[in-house]
Design a protein around this motif. Sequence first.
Motif, PDB file in Angstrom:
ATOM      1  N   GLN A  76       0.840  -1.205   0.000  1.00 17.25           N
ATOM      2  CA  GLN A  76       0.000   0.000   0.000  1.00 17.25           C
ATOM      3  C   GLN A  76       0.873   1.252   0.000  1.00 17.25           C
ATOM      4  N   GLY A  77       0.504   2.207  -0.864  1.00 18.99           N
ATOM      5  CA  GLY A  77       1.204   3.494  -0.882  1.00 18.99           C
ATOM      6  C   GLY A  77       0.340   4.522  -0.177  1.00 18.99           C
ATOM      7  N   GLY A  78      -0.224   5.458  -0.953  1.00 19.69           N
ATOM      8  CA  GLY A  78      -1.057   6.512  -0.356  1.00 19.69           C
ATOM      9  C   GLY A  78      -2.490   6.085  -0.108  1.00 19.69           C
ATOM     10  N   ASN A  79      -2.848   4.886  -0.575  1.00 21.91           N
ATOM     11  CA  ASN A  79      -4.214   4.341  -0.394  1.00 21.91           C
ATOM     12  C   ASN A  79      -5.272   5.236  -1.054  1.00 21.91           C
ATOM     13  N   THR A  80      -4.945   5.788  -2.224  1.00 17.31           N
ATOM     14  CA  THR A  80      -5.921   6.610  -2.950  1.00 17.31           C
ATOM     15  C   THR A  80      -6.480   5.882  -4.174  1.00 17.31           C
ATOM     16  N   GLY A  81      -6.101   4.637  -4.350  1.00 19.60           N
ATOM     17  CA  GLY A  81      -6.513   3.871  -5.536  1.00 19.60           C
ATOM     18  C   GLY A  81      -8.020   3.768  -5.650  1.00 19.60           C
ATOM     19  N   MET A  82      -8.485   3.642  -6.892  1.00 18.78           N
ATOM     20  CA  MET A  82      -9.929   3.641  -7.154  1.00 18.78           C
ATOM     21  C   MET A  82     -10.467   2.233  -7.429  1.00 18.78           C
ATOM     22  N   SER A  83      -9.606   1.204  -7.350  1.00 16.20           N
ATOM     23  CA  SER A  83     -10.059  -0.135  -7.744  1.00 16.20           C
ATOM     24  C   SER A  83      -9.930  -1.177  -6.638  1.00 16.20           C
ATOM     25  N   GLY A  84      -9.710  -0.724  -5.420  1.00 15.59           N
ATOM     26  CA  GLY A  84      -9.630  -1.665  -4.293  1.00 15.59           C
ATOM     27  C   GLY A  84      -8.361  -2.489  -4.284  1.00 15.59           C
ATOM     28  N   GLY A  85      -7.331  -2.057  -5.006  1.00 15.26           N
ATOM     29  CA  GLY A  85      -6.099  -2.848  -5.128  1.00 15.26           C
ATOM     30  C   GLY A  85      -5.258  -2.875  -3.871  1.00 15.26           C
ATOM     31  N   ALA A  86      -5.420  -1.874  -2.995  1.00 15.80           N
ATOM     32  CA  ALA A  86      -4.526  -1.781  -1.838  1.00 15.80           C
ATOM     33  C   ALA A  86      -5.212  -2.204  -0.544  1.00 15.80           C
ATOM     34  N   SER A  98       3.096  -1.150   4.048  1.00 12.25           N
ATOM     35  CA  SER A  98       2.948   0.261   3.682  1.00 12.25           C
ATOM     36  C   SER A  98       4.328   0.842   3.367  1.00 12.25           C
ATOM     37  N   THR A  99       4.391   1.607   2.263  1.00 16.51           N
ATOM     38  CA  THR A  99       5.693   2.163   1.833  1.00 16.51           C
ATOM     39  C   THR A  99       5.931   3.573   2.379  1.00 16.51           C
ATOM     40  N   VAL A 100       5.023   4.071   3.214  1.00 15.20           N
ATOM     41  CA  VAL A 100       5.068   5.507   3.531  1.00 15.20           C
ATOM     42  C   VAL A 100       6.345   5.971   4.225  1.00 15.20           C
ATOM     43  N   GLY A 142      -5.606  14.480  -9.337  1.00 15.62           N
ATOM     44  CA  GLY A 142      -6.355  15.120  -8.257  1.00 15.62           C
ATOM     45  C   GLY A 142      -5.876  14.673  -6.881  1.00 15.62           C
ATOM     46  N   SER A 143      -5.290  13.473  -6.783  1.00 11.41           N
ATOM     47  CA  SER A 143      -4.863  12.928  -5.491  1.00 11.41           C
ATOM     48  C   SER A 143      -3.387  13.188  -5.220  1.00 11.41           C
ATOM     49  N   GLU A 144      -2.742  14.107  -5.954  1.00 10.87           N
ATOM     50  CA  GLU A 144      -1.277  14.202  -5.890  1.00 10.87           C
ATOM     51  C   GLU A 144      -0.732  14.555  -4.501  1.00 10.87           C
ATOM     52  N   ILE A 149       4.621   7.864  -5.367  1.00 13.14           N
ATOM     53  CA  ILE A 149       5.161   7.550  -6.696  1.00 13.14           C
ATOM     54  C   ILE A 149       5.166   6.028  -6.917  1.00 13.14           C
ATOM     55  N   GLY A 150       5.357   5.261  -5.836  1.00 18.14           N
ATOM     56  CA  GLY A 150       5.298   3.797  -5.972  1.00 18.14           C
ATOM     57  C   GLY A 150       3.924   3.355  -6.431  1.00 18.14           C
ATOM     58  N   GLY A 151       2.878   3.951  -5.834  1.00 16.02           N
ATOM     59  CA  GLY A 151       1.498   3.632  -6.234  1.00 16.02           C
ATOM     60  C   GLY A 151       1.222   4.100  -7.654  1.00 16.02           C
ATOM     61  N   ASN A 152       1.759   5.256  -8.013  1.00 10.16           N
ATOM     62  CA  ASN A 152       1.564   5.763  -9.383  1.00 10.16           C
ATOM     63  C   ASN A 152       2.158   4.792 -10.404  1.00 10.16           C
ATOM     64  N   LEU A 153       3.339   4.264 -10.076  1.00 15.69           N
ATOM     65  CA  LEU A 153       3.976   3.344 -11.030  1.00 15.69           C
ATOM     66  C   LEU A 153       3.265   1.988 -11.009  1.00 15.69           C
ATOM     67  N   LEU A 211       3.428  -8.557  -8.445  1.00 20.81           N
ATOM     68  CA  LEU A 211       4.685  -9.195  -8.859  1.00 20.81           C
ATOM     69  C   LEU A 211       5.870  -8.850  -7.960  1.00 20.81           C
ATOM     70  N   GLY A 212       5.750  -7.767  -7.190  1.00 25.07           N
ATOM     71  CA  GLY A 212       6.860  -7.358  -6.337  1.00 25.07           C
ATOM     72  C   GLY A 212       6.543  -6.012  -5.722  1.00 25.07           C
ATOM     73  N   VAL A 213       7.465  -5.556  -4.850  1.00 26.83           N
ATOM     74  CA  VAL A 213       7.280  -4.240  -4.213  1.00 26.83           C
ATOM     75  C   VAL A 213       8.262  -3.270  -4.860  1.00 26.83           C
ATOM     76  N   ALA A 432      -8.336   1.955 -18.048  1.00 29.17           N
ATOM     77  CA  ALA A 432      -7.426   2.895 -18.709  1.00 29.17           C
ATOM     78  C   ALA A 432      -6.323   3.379 -17.789  1.00 29.17           C
ATOM     79  N   GLU A 433      -6.685   3.784 -16.550  1.00 29.62           N
ATOM     80  CA  GLU A 433      -5.651   4.387 -15.687  1.00 29.62           C
ATOM     81  C   GLU A 433      -5.796   4.042 -14.216  1.00 29.62           C
ATOM     82  N   HIS A 434      -6.925   3.531 -13.776  1.00 25.09           N
ATOM     83  CA  HIS A 434      -7.110   3.274 -12.346  1.00 25.09           C
ATOM     84  C   HIS A 434      -6.654   1.888 -11.923  1.00 25.09           C
TER      85      HIS A 434
HETATM   86  P1  FAD Z   1      -2.437   2.798  -3.485  1.00 23.96           P
HETATM   87  O1  FAD Z   1      -3.853   3.177  -3.575  1.00 23.96           O
HETATM   88  O2  FAD Z   1      -1.863   2.661  -2.132  1.00 23.96           O
HETATM   89  O3  FAD Z   1      -2.213   1.423  -4.281  1.00 23.96           O
HETATM   90  C1  FAD Z   1      -2.707   1.241  -5.573  1.00 23.96           C
HETATM   91  C2  FAD Z   1      -2.198  -0.108  -6.120  1.00 23.96           C
HETATM   92  O4  FAD Z   1      -0.776  -0.083  -6.281  1.00 23.96           O
HETATM   93  C3  FAD Z   1      -2.481  -1.289  -5.230  1.00 23.96           C
HETATM   94  O5  FAD Z   1      -2.701  -2.420  -6.036  1.00 23.96           O
HETATM   95  C4  FAD Z   1      -1.193  -1.473  -4.439  1.00 23.96           C
HETATM   96  O6  FAD Z   1      -0.994  -2.810  -4.014  1.00 23.96           O
HETATM   97  C5  FAD Z   1      -0.153  -1.083  -5.454  1.00 23.96           C
HETATM   98  N1  FAD Z   1       1.059  -0.450  -4.891  1.00 23.96           N
HETATM   99  C6  FAD Z   1       1.136   0.731  -4.220  1.00 23.96           C
HETATM  100  N2  FAD Z   1       2.424   1.023  -3.955  1.00 23.96           N
HETATM  101  C7  FAD Z   1       3.166   0.014  -4.482  1.00 23.96           C
HETATM  102  C8  FAD Z   1       4.564  -0.251  -4.526  1.00 23.96           C
HETATM  103  N3  FAD Z   1       5.458   0.568  -3.993  1.00 23.96           N
HETATM  104  N4  FAD Z   1       4.976  -1.380  -5.130  1.00 23.96           N
HETATM  105  C9  FAD Z   1       4.078  -2.243  -5.692  1.00 23.96           C
HETATM  106  N5  FAD Z   1       2.753  -2.053  -5.663  1.00 23.96           N
HETATM  107  C10 FAD Z   1       2.304  -0.928  -5.065  1.00 23.96           C
HETATM  108  N6  FAD Z   1      -5.649   7.963 -10.977  1.00 23.96           N
HETATM  109  C11 FAD Z   1      -5.283   8.275 -12.240  1.00 23.96           C
HETATM  110  O7  FAD Z   1      -4.631   7.475 -12.893  1.00 23.96           O
HETATM  111  N7  FAD Z   1      -5.640   9.471 -12.803  1.00 23.96           N
HETATM  112  C12 FAD Z   1      -6.320  10.411 -12.121  1.00 23.96           C
HETATM  113  O8  FAD Z   1      -6.628  11.467 -12.671  1.00 23.96           O
HETATM  114  C13 FAD Z   1      -6.680  10.131 -10.780  1.00 23.96           C
HETATM  115  N8  FAD Z   1      -7.330  11.044 -10.037  1.00 23.96           N
HETATM  116  C14 FAD Z   1      -7.666  10.754  -8.754  1.00 23.96           C
HETATM  117  C15 FAD Z   1      -8.325  11.719  -7.998  1.00 23.96           C
HETATM  118  C16 FAD Z   1      -8.682  11.451  -6.677  1.00 23.96           C
HETATM  119  C17 FAD Z   1      -9.380  12.518  -5.874  1.00 23.96           C
HETATM  120  C18 FAD Z   1      -8.382  10.182  -6.114  1.00 23.96           C
HETATM  121  C19 FAD Z   1      -8.740   9.859  -4.693  1.00 23.96           C
HETATM  122  C20 FAD Z   1      -7.738   9.218  -6.869  1.00 23.96           C
HETATM  123  C21 FAD Z   1      -7.369   9.480  -8.186  1.00 23.96           C
HETATM  124  N9  FAD Z   1      -6.708   8.534  -8.967  1.00 23.96           N
HETATM  125  C22 FAD Z   1      -6.333   8.854 -10.244  1.00 23.96           C
HETATM  126  C23 FAD Z   1      -6.437   7.171  -8.439  1.00 23.96           C
HETATM  127  C24 FAD Z   1      -5.134   7.039  -7.582  1.00 23.96           C
HETATM  128  O9  FAD Z   1      -4.767   8.254  -6.980  1.00 23.96           O
HETATM  129  C25 FAD Z   1      -3.997   6.504  -8.404  1.00 23.96           C
HETATM  130  O10 FAD Z   1      -4.310   5.193  -8.792  1.00 23.96           O
HETATM  131  C26 FAD Z   1      -2.628   6.480  -7.704  1.00 23.96           C
HETATM  132  O11 FAD Z   1      -1.646   6.145  -8.667  1.00 23.96           O
HETATM  133  C27 FAD Z   1      -2.535   5.497  -6.542  1.00 23.96           C
HETATM  134  O12 FAD Z   1      -1.383   5.771  -5.766  1.00 23.96           O
HETATM  135  P2  FAD Z   1      -1.331   5.355  -4.232  1.00 23.96           P
HETATM  136  O13 FAD Z   1       0.043   5.640  -3.717  1.00 23.96           O
HETATM  137  O14 FAD Z   1      -2.432   5.955  -3.478  1.00 23.96           O
HETATM  138  O15 FAD Z   1      -1.524   3.783  -4.366  1.00 23.96           O
END
Ligand code: FAD
Length: 475
Positions: A76-86, A98-100, A142-144, A149-153, A211-213, A432-434
Motif C-alpha cells: 500500500q502506498g497513499g491508499n488513494t486507488g480507485m479499484s480496491g487494489g490496496a 505500507s511504503t510511507v 487530483g490525489s497528488e 510515486i510507488g502507487g503511481n507506477l 509481482l513485487g514491491v 485505462a488508468e485506475h
Molecule cells: P495505493 O492506492 O496505495 O495502491 C494502488 C495499487 O498499487 C495497489 O494495487 C497497491 O498494491 C499497489 N502499490 C502501491 N504502492 C506500491 C509499490 N510501492 N509497489 C508495488 N505495488 C504498489 N488515478 C489516475 O490514474 N488518474 C487520475 O486522474 C486520478 N485522479 C484521482 C483523484 C482522486 C481525488 C483520487 C482519490 C484518486 C485518483 N486517482 C487517479 C487514483 C489514484 O490516486 C492513483 O491510482 C494512484 O496512482 C494510486 O497511488 P497510491 O500511492 O495511493 O496507491
Amino acid sequence: MTAPMSITHPQLFQRLHAAVGDAGLITDAEGKEPFEVDWLKKWHGRSCVVVRPANTAQTAEVMRICHETHTPVVTQGGNTGMSGGATPDGSGAQVVLSTVRMNAIREVDPLNNTLTAEAGVLLAHIQEAAQEAGRFFPLSLGSEGSCTIGGNLATNAGGIAVLRYGNARELALGLEVVLPDGRVWNGMRGLRKDNTGYDLRDLFIGSEGTLGVITAAVLKLYPRPVARSTAWVGAESIDALVQLLAQMRAVCGERLVAFEMMSNESLELILQHVADVRAPLGASHAFHALIELADTQGEGLADLLERGLGDALEQGLIQDVVVSVTGAQTQAFWKIREGISQAQVRAGKAVKHDIALPISAIAAFASQADAALRAELPDVRIINFGHLGDGNLHYNVLLPLGTPGEELAGTTERLNRIVHDLVAAANGSISAEHGVGQLRRDELRHYKSDIEFDLMMRIKQSLDPNQIMNPGKLI
Ligand code: FAD
Ligand code: MLT
Ligand code: ZN
C-alpha cells in the motif's frame, strides 16, 4: 511452490518486528484501521499486521519472511486507488506492507534530467523537488497530495497531462523492486536507451503489487513551463469536442497539455456537492472542455489559444468560451475539474467505468452506451467525464437513490456488460488508468483473450510461485 514453514501469528509478528522495529509495526486494531479501508470507502478488509519498512533492506527482509511462511502481502502506498487494489481481504491473514516510511528523494540530476525517489514519496513532493531544481515532473492527478510515486507506477497512473507527457510508465527510466522471495532487482538506470533484452521495468509498472514491491524509481524530468493559458469551452455534443481536440492539436502541437471533458450532468453534480465553485459559462451546454496550453516561453501562447478557439466558434463547433485572464480564474477552472471525485462520493452509489477508446470512436460509443443504459434503467444518471485528449472516459453511472443494497451486485454486472461490451467492440480497454484491482478482476478475465491471460498467469507464476503478492487482485 515451496512448502510453507509452519508459523503462528505471534512468531510471525516476532520475526517481522525483528526486521522493522517498533516504528515499523502496527498490530492494534485502531492503528490498522486506516490501512484496511480504501479512499472510496467501498472496500473494507482486515489485516493481520501492518508493516512499514524504512528502507529497501527492511522490505527485502519482510518479503523473505512472508515468502518462507506463505504469508500474503498487500502493498500500500497513499491508499488513494480507485479499484480496491490496496485493501486486504476480509480473512485477517494478509499483511499490509505500507511504503510511507520510504520517503527520501535520493538524488536530483539536472544534467541527466532525472530524479531518483523512494516509493513512498508523495507525488506532490516529487513535483516540488523538480521545481526547486528548475525542472518539471509532469505527472499530475487530483490525489497528488496523498498518492505515492510507488502507487503511481504500480497502477501506471494517468491524470491530466498524459496528452503531452504520457502516463507514469513513460515517465520512469529505472526501478528498484523487491521480489516476492526477498531478492532485490536493481534496475535503477537513468538511461533513455537500453536494449539489453526483455524490459523488466515495464513488467512491474502497472502490475498493482502482484509481482513485487517497487521500492525506488529513476524518473524523467522536463524543462519547466513558464507560461500557461487556460480556457473553458461549452459545446453541444461530444463529437464537436472530438473535432475541436483534433483542430487544437494541429494548431498548438506540443503546447496542448490538457484537454479534459465533462458532460453537463457532471458539472451539475459538482456545483451541487462541492463548495466555492460556480459555472464558468453563463448558459448551459451539453458538454464542456477544460483546455490548457503550456510552454517554456510565454510569448504568443494566449493568442494561439484564442485563435484556435475563435476558429472553432466561427465554425459552430463550440458555442461559448471563456479564456482565463488571472491565476485565480485558472485555479477556479481546475477546482471544478478536480471536484468531480468528491462530488460522486457525496452523490451516492455509482458504477464506475474507466475506459479507453480510440478517440475517433468516442462519439459513437457515447451515443450507443447512453441509449443502451437508458433502455435498461430509465432513471439512470450518466456521469461522463474524463481525459478526452487521451481517449479516456470515466463513464460512470449514478444509481437511482434508494437502489437496495441487495440489487447492487446484479445491477453493476448488467451495466458493466452493456458498457464494456461496447468498449470491446470498439477495440478499447476496460481499464485505462485506475488499474484492475478487485473492482475489475472478473471483467478482465471476461475480456482478455486466452493467450493474453495465459501469458500473464505464467509471468505471475514464475515471479511469485507461492502466490503471496496481492492475492485476489488483478489476475
Ligand atoms: P495505493 O492506492 O496505495 O495502491 C494502488 C495499487 O498499487 C495497489 O494495487 C497497491 O498494491 C499497489 N502499490 C502501491 N504502492 C506500491 C509499490 N510501492 N509497489 C508495488 N505495488 C504498489 N488515478 C489516475 O490514474 N488518474 C487520475 O486522474 C486520478 N485522479 C484521482 C483523484 C482522486 C481525488 C483520487 C482519490 C484518486 C485518483 N486517482 C487517479 C487514483 C489514484 O490516486 C492513483 O491510482 C494512484 O496512482 C494510486 O497511488 P497510491 O500511492 O495511493 O496507491
Ligand atoms: C479523475 O480523472 O478525476 C479521476 O481519475 C478520478 C475519478 O475517476 O473519480
Ligand atoms: Zn482520471
